[in-house]
Design a protein around this motif. Structure first.
Motif, mmCIF file in Angstrom:
data_model
loop_
_atom_site.group_PDB
_atom_site.id
_atom_site.type_symbol
_atom_site.label_atom_id
_atom_site.label_comp_id
_atom_site.label_asym_id
_atom_site.label_seq_id
_atom_site.Cartn_x
_atom_site.Cartn_y
_atom_site.Cartn_z
ATOM 1 N N GLY A 160 -17.403 18.184 11.050
ATOM 2 C CA GLY A 160 -17.162 17.437 12.267
ATOM 3 C C GLY A 160 -17.263 15.952 12.109
ATOM 4 N N ALA A 161 -17.199 15.464 10.853
ATOM 5 C CA ALA A 161 -17.390 14.022 10.632
ATOM 6 C C ALA A 161 -16.696 13.600 9.351
ATOM 7 C CB ALA A 161 -18.883 13.698 10.545
ATOM 8 N N PRO A 162 -16.396 12.302 9.193
ATOM 9 C CA PRO A 162 -15.860 11.808 7.923
ATOM 10 C C PRO A 162 -16.896 11.990 6.816
ATOM 11 C CG PRO A 162 -15.589 10.182 9.677
ATOM 12 C CD PRO A 162 -16.503 11.239 10.212
ATOM 13 N N PRO A 218 -17.849 24.278 -7.071
ATOM 14 C CA PRO A 218 -17.755 24.306 -5.609
ATOM 15 C C PRO A 218 -18.373 23.045 -5.013
ATOM 16 C CG PRO A 218 -19.543 25.725 -6.345
ATOM 17 C CD PRO A 218 -18.871 25.208 -7.587
ATOM 18 N N VAL A 219 -17.640 22.400 -4.128
ATOM 19 C CA VAL A 219 -18.131 21.188 -3.459
ATOM 20 C C VAL A 219 -18.328 21.535 -1.990
ATOM 21 C CG1 VAL A 219 -17.713 18.758 -2.970
ATOM 22 C CG2 VAL A 219 -16.853 19.758 -5.103
ATOM 23 N N ARG A 220 -19.573 21.629 -1.575
ATOM 24 C CA ARG A 220 -19.896 22.062 -0.222
ATOM 25 C C ARG A 220 -19.790 20.902 0.761
ATOM 26 N NH1 ARG A 220 -22.668 26.953 -0.121
ATOM 27 N NH2 ARG A 220 -22.341 26.795 2.144
ATOM 28 N N LEU A 221 -18.939 21.113 1.777
ATOM 29 C CA LEU A 221 -18.726 20.103 2.819
ATOM 30 C C LEU A 221 -19.122 20.623 4.194
ATOM 31 C CD1 LEU A 221 -15.204 18.782 1.708
ATOM 32 C CD2 LEU A 221 -17.450 17.896 1.061
ATOM 33 N N ASP A 222 -19.948 21.664 4.231
ATOM 34 C CA ASP A 222 -20.327 22.293 5.499
ATOM 35 C C ASP A 222 -20.823 21.270 6.522
ATOM 36 O OD1 ASP A 222 -20.608 23.871 3.115
ATOM 37 O OD2 ASP A 222 -21.487 25.479 4.299
ATOM 38 N N ALA A 223 -21.638 20.347 6.066
ATOM 39 C CA ALA A 223 -22.292 19.407 6.987
ATOM 40 C C ALA A 223 -21.328 18.385 7.563
ATOM 41 C CB ALA A 223 -23.440 18.696 6.272
ATOM 42 N N TYR A 224 -20.096 18.344 7.055
ATOM 43 C CA TYR A 224 -19.166 17.278 7.455
ATOM 44 C C TYR A 224 -17.902 17.835 8.109
ATOM 45 C CZ TYR A 224 -22.373 15.278 4.150
ATOM 46 O OH TYR A 224 -23.526 14.928 3.492
ATOM 47 N N ALA A 280 -6.982 18.049 11.482
ATOM 48 C CA ALA A 280 -7.081 16.597 11.355
ATOM 49 C C ALA A 280 -8.259 16.205 10.464
ATOM 50 C CB ALA A 280 -7.226 15.950 12.737
ATOM 51 N N ARG A 281 -9.370 16.945 10.576
ATOM 52 C CA ARG A 281 -10.529 16.638 9.748
ATOM 53 C C ARG A 281 -10.263 16.965 8.286
ATOM 54 N NH1 ARG A 281 -13.680 13.263 11.348
ATOM 55 N NH2 ARG A 281 -14.273 14.405 13.236
ATOM 56 N N VAL A 282 -9.603 18.094 8.031
ATOM 57 C CA VAL A 282 -9.278 18.455 6.651
ATOM 58 C C VAL A 282 -8.406 17.374 6.009
ATOM 59 C CG1 VAL A 282 -8.063 20.111 5.188
ATOM 60 C CG2 VAL A 282 -9.497 20.931 7.065
ATOM 61 N N LEU A 283 -7.379 16.949 6.726
ATOM 62 C CA LEU A 283 -6.486 15.925 6.175
ATOM 63 C C LEU A 283 -7.227 14.610 5.964
ATOM 64 C CD1 LEU A 283 -3.275 16.665 8.281
ATOM 65 C CD2 LEU A 283 -3.804 17.405 5.944
ATOM 66 N N GLU A 284 -8.137 14.285 6.871
ATOM 67 C CA GLU A 284 -8.942 13.076 6.699
ATOM 68 C C GLU A 284 -9.794 13.170 5.436
ATOM 69 O OE1 GLU A 284 -12.141 10.455 9.312
ATOM 70 O OE2 GLU A 284 -12.199 12.641 9.443
ATOM 71 N N HIS A 285 -10.437 14.299 5.243
ATOM 72 C CA HIS A 285 -11.283 14.474 4.065
ATOM 73 C C HIS A 285 -10.471 14.401 2.769
ATOM 74 C CE1 HIS A 285 -14.768 16.653 6.366
ATOM 75 N NE2 HIS A 285 -14.702 15.365 6.620
ATOM 76 N N ILE A 286 -9.305 15.031 2.755
ATOM 77 C CA ILE A 286 -8.463 14.969 1.552
ATOM 78 C C ILE A 286 -8.068 13.524 1.260
ATOM 79 C CG2 ILE A 286 -6.253 15.658 0.543
ATOM 80 C CD1 ILE A 286 -6.500 18.280 2.150
ATOM 81 N N GLY A 287 -7.741 12.776 2.304
ATOM 82 C CA GLY A 287 -7.416 11.367 2.113
ATOM 83 C C GLY A 287 -8.588 10.584 1.540
ATOM 84 N N GLN A 288 -9.803 10.876 1.991
ATOM 85 C CA GLN A 288 -10.977 10.203 1.450
ATOM 86 C C GLN A 288 -11.218 10.583 -0.013
ATOM 87 O OE1 GLN A 288 -13.697 11.375 4.959
ATOM 88 N NE2 GLN A 288 -14.570 9.435 4.218
ATOM 89 N N LEU A 289 -10.912 11.818 -0.353
ATOM 90 C CA LEU A 289 -11.162 12.310 -1.710
ATOM 91 C C LEU A 289 -10.109 11.857 -2.716
ATOM 92 C CD1 LEU A 289 -12.197 15.923 -0.720
ATOM 93 C CD2 LEU A 289 -13.692 14.241 -1.839
#
Length: 469
Positions: free
Chosen positions: A89-91, A81-87, A138-147
């Motif tokens: 609202g942010a890249p 599990p990769v926790r992204l709770d803190a992000y 939009a944030r989910v898609l941004e995060h997937i692009g970063q990953l």
């Protein structure tokens, strides 16, 4: 007529008879070496299948010491599990991406593979999911692009990717941002498939979503998006509906079961059991007959070893089927017979015919090589001969397969007698030389036939020899 020796020495006037006998029995012409193998019921730890444990509450907290202990305990896949709770609202900051790369490196060093899932929340208990918060589309898609670059660079140690991101526990329900609507979920699916190399599989929690995207079950590696998405059932056998995995309507549920079962021949099916606390009158299916029937039907490749043990695992242990469950998950290759050319000149080709059975519940899903290893009896030098025409992913569960192939002995290979071994190395170049990632066949060592597993080479000694001239 005298009985033919195991290694046929075809000298006139028996040459034609020997060639005919070899071709009739295994498709290998000329002088041959041949042998048989004995299967074993022993538990064997092999890559990308079997029981799994957690890396930690979050992959960022996973340590090399934990990874080493998990490998030593016989686990080969670890849920991450990769926790992204803190992000939400942010890249993602570079430190998170670097940390993820470091965790993949920990897996690689330890000989493990991961099942990652990216999460924006983790509700405590089975009924606290209703208020879980995820991120806007939009944030989910941004995060997937970063990953994407991190996933591509570390695909070698990704067994399967669970879709995550959406809803409570990343299970694609109760989304606070309406991500389970048809449009958003399709965009997230496409982004995840794009982020994964084409030879890696995505897994989703809910079969109805897969059926909406592809009403007909895809064919194996047919190039469609549907052929790259399997199911992870996080409440396997916990209630009539598997706690919401399937429909409340019995007829609809039957169709969903049939679809999921057929899909497991094409894409991986993984699971964990759960506490059906949120289900009225759940009637969990907890007996050995249940897991053996449904594990086989749904092609179970992996299962959480730590949850929900009291209702499931402990009963299987008490009823005596746990060893069979562990043996059966995923693929299990049992070598049966091998016949190969006994004498080949350097720079020329030989032939082999191999018969084996996959006694597991599923096929192997990720790329894997097949090699003929030749070990010089005097010098110990090893020559690895790839068999690129042979694909272990084609060895279907419950079936016996016969493989015929040619192998080329490189020019300049030193002459001499070589012991023959068979290897199934990882398909990734980065792991192909690591014996921990090679598949060990489910065969017993046999000192009388000089057959044994070589854990240094990651190969099984056939007990036959090849003379190179």
């Amino acid at each position: 007529m005298p009985k033919m020796p195991t290694t046929l020495q075809c000298l006139l006037p028996l040459a034609l008879l020997c060639a005919f006998s070899a071709q009739a029995a295994g498709g290998v012409a000329g002088a041959t070496s041949e042998t048989t193998f004995r299967p074993t019921d022993a538990g064997i730890a092999n890559p990308e299948r079997g029981m799994y444990v957690w890396a930690n509450d979050s992959l960022a907290a996973w340590t090399p010491a934990q990874a080493d202990a998990q490998f030593a305990a016989g686990y080969r896949i670890v849920y991450a599990p990769v926790r992204l709770d803190a992000y939400a609202g942010a890249p993602l900051p570079q430190a998170v991406l670097d940390g993820l790369s470091a965790s993949f490196a920990t897996a690689r060093r330890a000989g493990l593979k991961l099942i990652p899932r990216f999460l924006y929340n983790y509700p405590a208990g089975e009924t606290a999911y209703r208020n879980a918060q995820d991120a806007p589309l939009a944030r989910v898609l941004e995060h997937i692009g970063q990953l994407k670059p991190v996933l591509a660079a570390n695909a070698d140690v990704i067994a399967y990717l669970q879709a995550g991101f959406v809803g409570a526990w990343g299970e694609w329900h109760t989304s606070s941002n309406d991500l389970t609507a048809a449009g958003p979920r399709t965009q997230i699916r496409d982004a995840l498939l794009d982020a994964l190399p084409p030879d890696r599989f995505l897994q989703l929690r809910y079969p109805p979503y897969l059926m909406a995207w592809a009403p007909q079950v895809p064919r194996w590696r047919d190039g469609s998006k549907a052929s790259r998405i399997g199911v992870h059932n996080d409440c396997f056998m916990a209630s009539n509906t598997d706690v919401g995995t399937y429909s409340e309507d019995a007829a609809t549920r039957q169709r969903q079961h049939a679809y999921t079962a057929a899909l497991s021949a094409v894409t991986p099916f993984g699971a964990e059991t759960c506490n059906p606390a949120d289900e009225p009158d759940p009637t969990p299916r907890t007996n050995c007959d249940d897991i053996l029937r449904e594990g086989s039907r749904f092609g179970l490749t992996y299962l959480n070893d730590t949850y929900y043990r009291g209702l499931f695992h402990t009963r299987w242990e008490a009823q005596g089927c746990m060893a069979q469950v562990k043996r059966s998950m995923g693929y299990r290759f049992e070598l049966a017979t091998l016949r190969h050319s006994a004498d080949v000149a350097a720079g020329r080709s030989g032939e082999l015919a191999l018969t084996l059975r996959n006694s597991g519940w599923a096929r192997a899903f990720n790329p894997r090589g097949v090699q003929l290893l030749l070990k010089h009896r005097t010098t110990g030098a090893v020559v690895r001969l790839a068999l690129p025409s042979v694909d272990p992913r084609d060895w279907l569960p419950g079936r016996t397969s016969t493989v015929t192939a040619r192998f080329a002995v490189p020019a300049g290979t030193p002459a001499g007698i070589y012991d023959v071994l068979l290897a199934l190395p990882d398909g990734a170049a980065s792991l192909a030389g690591d014996a921990r990632y090679s598949v060990r066949p489910a065969n017993a060592d046999d000192a009388g036939k000089s057959q044994r597993w070589d854990d240094r080479l990651g190969a099984f000694g056939a007990g036959t020899t090849l003379n190179i001239r």
